[in-house]
Design a protein around this motif. Structure first.
Motif, PDB file in Angstrom:
ATOM      1  N   ARG A  49       0.824  -1.219   0.000  1.00  0.00           N
ATOM      2  CA  ARG A  49       0.000   0.000   0.000  1.00  0.00           C
ATOM      3  C   ARG A  49       0.851   1.260   0.000  1.00  0.00           C
ATOM      4  NH1 ARG A  49      -3.562  -3.562   2.514  1.00  0.00           N
ATOM      5  NH2 ARG A  49      -5.707  -3.371   1.697  1.00  0.00           N
ATOM      6  N   LYS A  50       2.042   1.162   0.560  1.00  0.00           N
ATOM      7  CA  LYS A  50       2.933   2.328   0.597  1.00  0.00           C
ATOM      8  C   LYS A  50       3.438   2.698  -0.795  1.00  0.00           C
ATOM      9  CE  LYS A  50       4.653   1.148   5.240  1.00  0.00           C
ATOM     10  NZ  LYS A  50       5.860   0.755   6.027  1.00  0.00           N
ATOM     11  N   VAL A  51       3.486   1.709  -1.696  1.00  0.00           N
ATOM     12  CA  VAL A  51       4.025   1.967  -3.040  1.00  0.00           C
ATOM     13  C   VAL A  51       2.952   1.781  -4.118  1.00  0.00           C
ATOM     14  CG1 VAL A  51       6.406   1.434  -2.430  1.00  0.00           C
ATOM     15  CG2 VAL A  51       4.881  -0.426  -3.139  1.00  0.00           C
ATOM     16  N   GLU A  89       1.055 -18.819  -1.935  1.00  0.00           N
ATOM     17  CA  GLU A  89       0.995 -18.473  -3.362  1.00  0.00           C
ATOM     18  C   GLU A  89       0.707 -16.985  -3.538  1.00  0.00           C
ATOM     19  OE1 GLU A  89      -2.007 -20.969  -4.972  1.00  0.00           O
ATOM     20  OE2 GLU A  89      -0.829 -22.815  -4.835  1.00  0.00           O
ATOM     21  N   LEU A  90      -0.283 -16.498  -2.823  1.00  0.00           N
ATOM     22  CA  LEU A  90      -0.636 -15.081  -2.912  1.00  0.00           C
ATOM     23  C   LEU A  90       0.491 -14.202  -2.387  1.00  0.00           C
ATOM     24  CD1 LEU A  90      -4.370 -15.202  -1.767  1.00  0.00           C
ATOM     25  CD2 LEU A  90      -3.547 -14.584  -4.047  1.00  0.00           C
ATOM     26  N   ARG A  91       1.134 -14.643  -1.323  1.00  0.00           N
ATOM     27  CA  ARG A  91       2.241 -13.875  -0.748  1.00  0.00           C
ATOM     28  C   ARG A  91       3.379 -13.720  -1.742  1.00  0.00           C
ATOM     29  NH1 ARG A  91       5.750 -17.139   3.174  1.00  0.00           N
ATOM     30  NH2 ARG A  91       6.694 -17.626   1.138  1.00  0.00           N
ATOM     31  N   ASP A  92       3.764 -14.817  -2.375  1.00  0.00           N
ATOM     32  CA  ASP A  92       4.907 -14.763  -3.293  1.00  0.00           C
ATOM     33  C   ASP A  92       4.588 -13.906  -4.523  1.00  0.00           C
ATOM     34  OD1 ASP A  92       6.297 -16.350  -1.556  1.00  0.00           O
ATOM     35  OD2 ASP A  92       6.034 -18.214  -2.690  1.00  0.00           O
ATOM     36  N   ALA A  93       3.348 -14.000  -5.006  1.00  0.00           N
ATOM     37  CA  ALA A  93       2.957 -13.166  -6.148  1.00  0.00           C
ATOM     38  C   ALA A  93       2.928 -11.691  -5.762  1.00  0.00           C
ATOM     39  CB  ALA A  93       1.589 -13.611  -6.663  1.00  0.00           C
ATOM     40  N   LEU A  94       2.435 -11.406  -4.576  1.00  0.00           N
ATOM     41  CA  LEU A  94       2.389 -10.022  -4.103  1.00  0.00           C
ATOM     42  C   LEU A  94       3.793  -9.486  -3.874  1.00  0.00           C
ATOM     43  CD1 LEU A  94       0.647  -7.635  -3.171  1.00  0.00           C
ATOM     44  CD2 LEU A  94       0.595  -8.659  -0.888  1.00  0.00           C
ATOM     45  N   LYS A  95       4.659 -10.314  -3.387  1.00  0.00           N
ATOM     46  CA  LYS A  95       6.054  -9.915  -3.151  1.00  0.00           C
ATOM     47  C   LYS A  95       6.686  -9.399  -4.440  1.00  0.00           C
ATOM     48  CE  LYS A  95      10.508 -11.765  -1.570  1.00  0.00           C
ATOM     49  NZ  LYS A  95      11.201 -12.971  -1.014  1.00  0.00           N
ATOM     50  N   GLU A  96       6.446 -10.094  -5.546  1.00  0.00           N
ATOM     51  CA  GLU A  96       7.017  -9.674  -6.827  1.00  0.00           C
ATOM     52  C   GLU A  96       6.437  -8.327  -7.267  1.00  0.00           C
ATOM     53  OE1 GLU A  96       9.579 -11.090  -8.420  1.00  0.00           O
ATOM     54  OE2 GLU A  96       9.649 -12.353  -6.621  1.00  0.00           O
ATOM     55  N   LYS A  97       5.148  -8.121  -7.031  1.00  0.00           N
ATOM     56  CA  LYS A  97       4.516  -6.844  -7.396  1.00  0.00           C
ATOM     57  C   LYS A  97       5.093  -5.692  -6.569  1.00  0.00           C
ATOM     58  CE  LYS A  97       0.059  -8.908  -8.674  1.00  0.00           C
ATOM     59  NZ  LYS A  97      -1.388  -8.974  -8.333  1.00  0.00           N
ATOM     60  N   VAL A  98       5.269  -5.938  -5.277  1.00  0.00           N
ATOM     61  CA  VAL A  98       5.820  -4.903  -4.390  1.00  0.00           C
ATOM     62  C   VAL A  98       7.265  -4.593  -4.772  1.00  0.00           C
ATOM     63  CG1 VAL A  98       6.418  -4.349  -1.998  1.00  0.00           C
ATOM     64  CG2 VAL A  98       4.267  -5.527  -2.505  1.00  0.00           C
ATOM     65  N   LYS A  99       8.030  -5.633  -5.085  1.00  0.00           N
ATOM     66  CA  LYS A  99       9.429  -5.446  -5.494  1.00  0.00           C
ATOM     67  C   LYS A  99       9.512  -4.607  -6.766  1.00  0.00           C
ATOM     68  CE  LYS A  99      13.634  -8.061  -6.599  1.00  0.00           C
ATOM     69  NZ  LYS A  99      14.208  -9.431  -6.752  1.00  0.00           N
ATOM     70  N   ALA A 100       8.643  -4.921  -7.727  1.00  0.00           N
ATOM     71  CA  ALA A 100       8.644  -4.191  -8.991  1.00  0.00           C
ATOM     72  C   ALA A 100       8.273  -2.720  -8.800  1.00  0.00           C
ATOM     73  CB  ALA A 100       7.681  -4.851  -9.976  1.00  0.00           C
ATOM     74  N   ALA A 101       7.469  -2.451  -7.767  1.00  0.00           N
ATOM     75  CA  ALA A 101       7.049  -1.063  -7.488  1.00  0.00           C
ATOM     76  C   ALA A 101       8.048  -0.328  -6.621  1.00  0.00           C
ATOM     77  CB  ALA A 101       5.682  -1.074  -6.811  1.00  0.00           C
ATOM     78  N   GLY A 102       9.133  -0.995  -6.233  1.00  0.00           N
ATOM     79  CA  GLY A 102      10.176  -0.347  -5.435  1.00  0.00           C
ATOM     80  C   GLY A 102       9.974  -0.443  -3.940  1.00  0.00           C
ATOM     81  N   GLY A 103       9.078  -1.300  -3.514  1.00  0.00           N
ATOM     82  CA  GLY A 103       8.808  -1.450  -2.089  1.00  0.00           C
ATOM     83  C   GLY A 103       9.758  -2.417  -1.409  1.00  0.00           C
ATOM     84  N   LYS A 104       9.732  -2.408  -0.102  1.00  0.00           N
ATOM     85  CA  LYS A 104      10.584  -3.283   0.685  1.00  0.00           C
ATOM     86  C   LYS A 104      10.086  -4.721   0.622  1.00  0.00           C
ATOM     87  CE  LYS A 104      12.018  -4.179   5.468  1.00  0.00           C
ATOM     88  NZ  LYS A 104      11.932  -3.721   6.880  1.00  0.00           N
ATOM     89  N   VAL A 105      10.995  -5.659   0.350  1.00  0.00           N
ATOM     90  CA  VAL A 105      10.617  -7.072   0.342  1.00  0.00           C
ATOM     91  C   VAL A 105      11.601  -7.936   1.124  1.00  0.00           C
ATOM     92  CG1 VAL A 105       9.354  -6.954  -1.841  1.00  0.00           C
ATOM     93  CG2 VAL A 105      11.820  -7.437  -1.860  1.00  0.00           C
TER      94      VAL A 105
END
Length: 542
Positions: A49-51, A89-105
């Motif tokens: 949500r931050k990114v 499954e949802l966590r890992d997919a969300l992790k990639e989205k957050v990483k791509a947006a520049g968020g902390k992972v």
């Protein structure tokens, strides 16, 4: 296992061998592991949500999955395996989205990187390490507030899921669910921080109940006073229990013209007051209570039984073949209905004998939600000013099987005749059919609705306080509450958030409330345990 999220927990301390509710140790452990995995998912959702990354599928699933861990919702271990896998499954997919947006992972918390084992035995070994008491060094007062927050968030998730089913969502609710879950992994929060989070949980639950009220009333209309028969009609029969209005609507649609009468049980009683549900002529009456005689009631019902959501005991006995579940609800012993196709329920009802004759029993009246009561607010205000009404009692909350709940029956019976009793949730089945009479045009016993309709009771209290130009705590109103599970925890936190004081709570206080936390509640909110009906009435009325 260790579980103490409900009022009936063993010895008032915690269930360690098998749940008083019937929950097996393996199921309890898998529920703990699911909650742990959801905490890891929540870390990424909060960061996302931050990114600008906000995944609705993650939001909805988080609430659904948390809801499945509430008391008496799901006892099916196999289904928890799938929920745990889906969380990751949802966590890992969300992790990639957050990483791509520049968020902390790069979270250091183990929950953020949890990998489930491939077998149930492996999952159970993992779950045993992450239960409620997995950190023996945690300050007991912080643990108490952490668990209060967790159980409150579970309650919020239940109400948010009900609203979502009817097409109503609020991202602020989902954001807090993730915030609350993620916070339980933190080690840097003080007692004051935790207390603030617990009260914020109450604030968000108020928003959630308001959303659900809007969902219910926009879809089915505002409840209106309606007499509900406690007898039965000759013919085939289906009993529906739980809370889910959408399930009831679909059941009514699918049983039209089939010669089947639909009866409610437990928390479904108030649904008779909704205009868009009561219009079905085969939606007839109410059968049974909530907890006191549930197994006997179900075993004697001559038709099919559909269970939705929770507040129902685990079914046992030969009549299990007549029971069906829906949604998140699950027991290994009974048939689960998917996609609201109630064909198996209908076929079973047609195959069973149904009622062989018509019985005209008593009736009870439902439908006293905020829209109805505030519609006669002038009459209520005048009755108070004329001293026809001396006091209002909200006697509300959960029912349960543990001894001590007869207090609520005796309390209502002893309430003076110049006082009005408002009630809601399944605790009312201790006294819902009592003949209390009326004060002028106003019945002395008013059924506000289901547990989530606590929002209605709050709206009534706030409106009366405004009319009399006083604070809610200055009204001639006393709250006598019974609790059982996590939705009740969320509601209690809402009342505390609103600053409502002098609440009497029973039949016993939560096992997860430490002595120091209880002391804070007593000092700040004057919350107290029930004693006896006579003593409590004397203390309130003088």
């Amino acid at each position: 296992m260790f579980c103490y999220q409900c009022e009936q927990t063993a010895k008032g301390e915690g269930c360690t061998k098998i749940g008083v509710c019937g929950k097996q140790p393996d199921t309890a452990t898998l529920q703990d592991l699911l909650v742990y995995a959801l905490k890891g998912l929540a870390l990424y959702a909060t960061e996302g949500r931050k990114v600008g990354v906000n995944d609705k599928a993650v939001n909805v699933f988080t609430c659904e999955a948390l809801f499945s861990t509430l008391t008496n919702v799901n006892f099916d271990s196999e289904r928890f395996v799938g929920l745990i896998q889906r969380t990751v499954e949802l966590r890992d997919a969300l992790k990639e989205k957050v990483k791509a947006a520049g968020g902390k992972v790069d979270f250091a918390e183990d929950a953020a990187n949890f990998k489930p084992e491939g077998s149930i035995s492996g999952l159970l070994a993992q779950g045993e390490k992450v239960g409620l008491m997995s950190d023996p060094d945690l300050d007991p007062d912080i643990r108490s507030l952490q668990h209060t927050l967790l159980f409150g968030v579970k309650g919020i998730s239940a109400y948010a899921d009900h609203a979502h089913i009817l097409g109503y969502d609020d991202d602020a609710i989902y954001a807090f669910v993730h915030e609350g879950l993620a916070a339980t992994l933190r080690k840097d929060l003080t007692l004051n921080d935790w207390l603030a989070l617990v009260l914020k949980c109450g604030e968000v639950n108020l928003t959630t109940m308001e959303l659900l009220d809007k969902a219910n009333t926009s879809t089915y209309g505002h409840p209106v006073p309606t007499k509900v028969p406690l007898g039965h009609k000759e013919g085939k029969a289906i009993l529906i229990s739980g809370h889910d209005l959408k399930d009831l609507e679909e059941l009514l649609k699918q049983t039209e013209g089939k010669g089947i009468y639909v009866y409610t049980h437990g928390e479904m009683l108030p649904t008779h007051g909704y205009p868009e549900l009561k219009k079905y002529p085969h939606f007839y009456g109410h059968y049974g209570t909530a907890w006191q005689n549930q197994q006997r009631e179900f075993s004697q019902f001559p038709g099919a039984i559909l269970m939705t959501t929770n507040c129902i005991q685990r079914p046992q006995g030969a009549y299990q073949q007549n029971i069906f579940t829906t949604g998140l609800v699950g027991w290994p012993e009974v048939t689960h209905i998917k996609n609201r196709d109630f064909t198996p329920v209908i076929e079973r009802a047609l195959a069973l004998p149904g009622y062989q004759e018509t019985s005209n029993g008593k009736t009870v009246t439902v439908g006293f939600g905020h829209n109805t009561v505030l519609g006669v607010a002038d009459t209520v205000i005048e009755a108070v000013k004329n001293k026809d009404i001396r006091h209002f009692f909200l006697v509300a909350g959960c029912d349960g099987a543990k001894p001590g709940r007869n207090y609520y029956t005796e309390f209502v019976e002893k309430v003076p005749k110049d006082c009005v009793v408002l009630t809601l949730a399944c605790g009312k089945f201790r006294f819902f059919d009592k003949e209390l009479g009326a004060i002028g045009p106003l019945p002395r016993l008013m059924d506000v609705g289901q547990c989530n309709d606590a929002y209605s009771a709050i709206q009534i209290a706030v409106a009366l306080a405004k009319a009399f130009n006083v604070g809610v705590n200055d009204l001639p109103l006393s709250l006598i509450l019974s609790w059982y599970e996590q939705k009740a925890v969320a509601i209690l936190l809402t009342l505390l958030h609103l600053g409502i004081k002098d609440i009497r709570l029973g039949p016993s206080l939560p096992a997860f409330t430490s002595p120091n936390v209880l002391d804070v509640l007593v000092k700040n909110f004057d919350i107290k345990p029930i004693t006896t009906p006579e003593e409590d009435l004397k203390a309130i009325l003088g």
